[in-house]
Design an enzyme around this catalytic site. Structure first.
Site, PDB file in Angstrom:
ATOM      1  N   GLU A 193     -89.613  14.711  -3.420  1.00  0.00           N
ATOM      2  CA  GLU A 193     -89.895  16.148  -3.475  1.00  0.00           C
ATOM      3  C   GLU A 193     -88.606  16.867  -3.867  1.00  0.00           C
ATOM      4  O   GLU A 193     -87.706  17.007  -3.050  1.00  0.00           O
ATOM      5  CB  GLU A 193     -90.384  16.649  -2.119  1.00  0.00           C
ATOM      6  CG  GLU A 193     -91.540  15.870  -1.548  1.00  0.00           C
ATOM      7  CD  GLU A 193     -92.868  16.261  -2.137  1.00  0.00           C
ATOM      8  OE1 GLU A 193     -92.887  16.977  -3.158  1.00  0.00           O
ATOM      9  OE2 GLU A 193     -93.884  15.849  -1.591  1.00  0.00           O
ATOM     10  N   GLY A 241     -94.836  16.720   7.720  1.00  0.00           N
ATOM     11  CA  GLY A 241     -96.208  17.211   7.738  1.00  0.00           C
ATOM     12  C   GLY A 241     -96.747  17.674   6.395  1.00  0.00           C
ATOM     13  O   GLY A 241     -97.897  18.102   6.292  1.00  0.00           O
ATOM     14  N   GLN A 242     -95.926  17.575   5.357  1.00  0.00           N
ATOM     15  CA  GLN A 242     -96.415  18.093   4.079  1.00  0.00           C
ATOM     16  C   GLN A 242     -97.555  17.235   3.540  1.00  0.00           C
ATOM     17  O   GLN A 242     -97.678  16.066   3.883  1.00  0.00           O
ATOM     18  CB  GLN A 242     -95.259  18.151   3.076  1.00  0.00           C
ATOM     19  CG  GLN A 242     -94.750  16.801   2.679  1.00  0.00           C
ATOM     20  CD  GLN A 242     -93.327  16.896   2.157  1.00  0.00           C
ATOM     21  OE1 GLN A 242     -92.372  16.823   2.905  1.00  0.00           O
ATOM     22  NE2 GLN A 242     -93.202  17.064   0.887  1.00  0.00           N
ATOM     23  N   ARG A 243     -98.369  17.845   2.707  1.00  0.00           N
ATOM     24  CA  ARG A 243     -99.582  17.206   2.207  1.00  0.00           C
ATOM     25  C   ARG A 243     -99.315  15.810   1.634  1.00  0.00           C
ATOM     26  O   ARG A 243    -100.060  14.870   1.884  1.00  0.00           O
ATOM     27  CB  ARG A 243    -100.180  18.098   1.132  1.00  0.00           C
ATOM     28  CG  ARG A 243    -101.663  18.181   1.152  1.00  0.00           C
ATOM     29  CD  ARG A 243    -102.111  19.205   0.131  1.00  0.00           C
ATOM     30  NE  ARG A 243    -102.543  20.435   0.784  1.00  0.00           N
ATOM     31  CZ  ARG A 243    -103.736  20.572   1.354  1.00  0.00           C
ATOM     32  NH1 ARG A 243    -104.575  19.571   1.374  1.00  0.00           N
ATOM     33  NH2 ARG A 243    -104.088  21.712   1.920  1.00  0.00           N
TER      34      ARG A 243
END
Lengths: 180, 312
Positions: free
Chosen positions: B215, A70-72
């Site tokens: 990330e 769900g991260q941007r």
């Protein structure tokens, strides 16, 4: 191509097999819900980079659940998973008051997308175990769910970590699939 | 079920017979034979562990119960100076091994490694269960230190800021990202960034690649979970038993750093088309690592120098 053929296979299997898309902001509790559906341990869940898939038997249905991070930075990829979706489950962290607008915005984007046209949506107002959690009715209001006219929708209070309220949501899914 | 029972009882009797036979001709017990014939490290330690666990001699079983209890209470490290000689004298007495024998030294090292590893499991599980707490000064300082180590030229404007996403956290406040891995996730990242600063900054710059990036922090926490899994299910024993010293908490960080360094190379090499391929490549990476750990001579070492600081 691998993904596409997999989707086609899912589509052609018996009618009680459902493709469920699990979306929501980061830290909403999507992976926890999915693991809980599969009766797995939920104590060591880490943020989802990419996605998880699980097949779960529930209420006489075979659910193929797609849990997308769900991260941007991942949200732009959500669209890649829309096709052939039978049910959209949208998970909201009821205690995250600061991001109510953000979660509402993302839900709206989903509801306005052609690929998800008419797909029933179940909103889980998750984390009801937290003291600061907003009630399901409050969440429904803030997300303007009552304005949805083009598909069945439902809001269900739940606590992924405790496993409360999840079953009720599944029952709703069962009823709305039969109608289809 | 029946087949299984028959098979395991046949196995048990055959093993017992072979042991008795070898004992008669070599005049050595199984533990001694292991120490004399198998090379130091994982092959020897894994076999000593199996031999001790299979033992039905009450004194040995009692000894194992004590050692197991100490490591699960996380007091084995602390008590090892007394526990180890005691354990050795029990084993020497029961197995009638002469106290001056070389095998006993080798055996002591094995016992030390076996129960240190068991305590390590408890240590990391314990730290993974400590939730990140914003009101705890130590936690907060550690988090800010991580930023300074990784981004020496950028000041953090606020405690809650979008800048955290630059080093790969999901949102404006990293606290929720630590969920399942607790303080262990943070400790791992901090260790990597402070001990292998260049490698960590290198990996960070790879992670920022516009097409093949990832990330950094989230992948890091995911790797903590991977490393924890490998240690807990015993797969990582080969690596830890092959190291010279008995495993301690810091060795887990080293193991983690190796995995991060290796993953970064792997990801770069694969040139994934986007972040969503993480799921696939993560599985492949796990398979590779598990395969390596199945070989008994595996020990993971970062074999590049870490002394060329990169600015920025």
């Amino acid at each position: 191509m691998g993904l596409l053929s997999m989707l086609k296979r899912l589509r052609s299997s018996p009618d009680k097999e459902l493709r469920i898309l699990l979306l929501g902001l980061d830290n909403a509790g999507k992976t926890t819900l999915m693991k809980k559906l599969a009766s797995e341990d939920v104590s060591h869940i880490t943020p989802t980079q990419g996605f998880n898939i699980k097949s779960v038997q529930a209420d006489g249905m075979k659910l193929n659940v797609w849990d997308i991070g769900g991260q941007r930075k991942i949200r732009p990829y959500w669209r890649n998973y829309f096709e052939f979706t039978d049910i959209l489950i949208y998970v909201v962290d009821s205690a995250d008051r600061k991001r109510v607008d953000e979660t509402g915005f993302e839900l709206n984007e989903l509801l306005n997308d052609d690929k998800l046209e008419g797909v029933p949506v179940l909103v889980y107002a998750n984390k009801q175990d937290l003291a600061l959690a907003a009630q399901a009715s409050e969440i429904a209001q803030e997300l303007n769910l009552h304005l949805i006219r083009d598909r069945p929708w439902q809001i269900q209070a739940c606590s992924g970590i405790r496993g409360e309220g999840i079953k009720e949501g599944l029952e709703w899914i069962g009823q709305n699939v039969k109608k289809k | 079920m029946w087949l299984y029972l028959i098979r395991s009882s046949v196995y048990w009797y055959v093993r017992k017979m072979i042991k008795w036979f070898l004992h008669k001709i070599t005049k050595l017990c199984e533990l001694q034979r292991i120490c004399y014939t198998l090379s130091v490290g994982a092959p020897r330690t894994l076999n000593v562990e199996r031999s001790l666990r299979d033992s039905i001699i009450p004194q040995i079983c009692g000894l194992l119960t004590v050692l197991d209890a100490r490591s699960s209470e996380r007091t084995f490290y602390f008590g090892r100076t007394i526990l180890l000689p005691n354990a050795m004298s029990t084993i020497a007495h029961v197995k009638r091994i002469d106290k001056s024998e070389r095998a006993l030294n080798a055996l002591e090292q094995c016992v030390d490694k076996i129960w240190s590893y068991m305590q390590l499991i408890e240590e990391i599980k314990h730290n993974a269960s400590i939730q990140y707490d914003c009101t705890n000064d130590v936690h907060e300082k550690s988090l800010l230190f991580l930023w300074d180590e990784l981004m020496p030229n950028d000041r953090l404007e606020n405690r809650v800021t979008k800048q955290w996403q630059d080093i790969g956290f999901q949102g404006d406040d990293p606290k929720t990202d630590f969920r399942g891995m607790g303080l262990l996730g943070l400790d791992n990242l901090v260790y990597f960034a402070s001990k292998y600063t260049c490698l960590a900054r290198n990996a960070l710059s790879h992670s920022m690649h516009p097409e093949h990036g990832y990330e950094f922090a989230i992948v890091g926490i995911n790797l903590t979970s991977f490393a924890l899994g490998l240690v807990v299910d015993g797969s990582a024993k080969t690596h830890f038993y092959n190291k010279r010293n008995a495993p301690e908490y810091e060795d887990f960080h080293e193991f983690y750093c190796y995995l991060f360094w290796e993953f970064d190379k792997f990801w770069l090499d694969k040139k994934p088309k986007d972040l969503m391929e993480f799921t696939t490549y993560r599985k492949q990476f796990e398979k590779n690592i598990r395969q390596k750990l199945e070989k008994t001579d595996t020990v993971f070492l970062i074999d590049v120098p870490n002394d060329h600081p990169i600015n920025g």
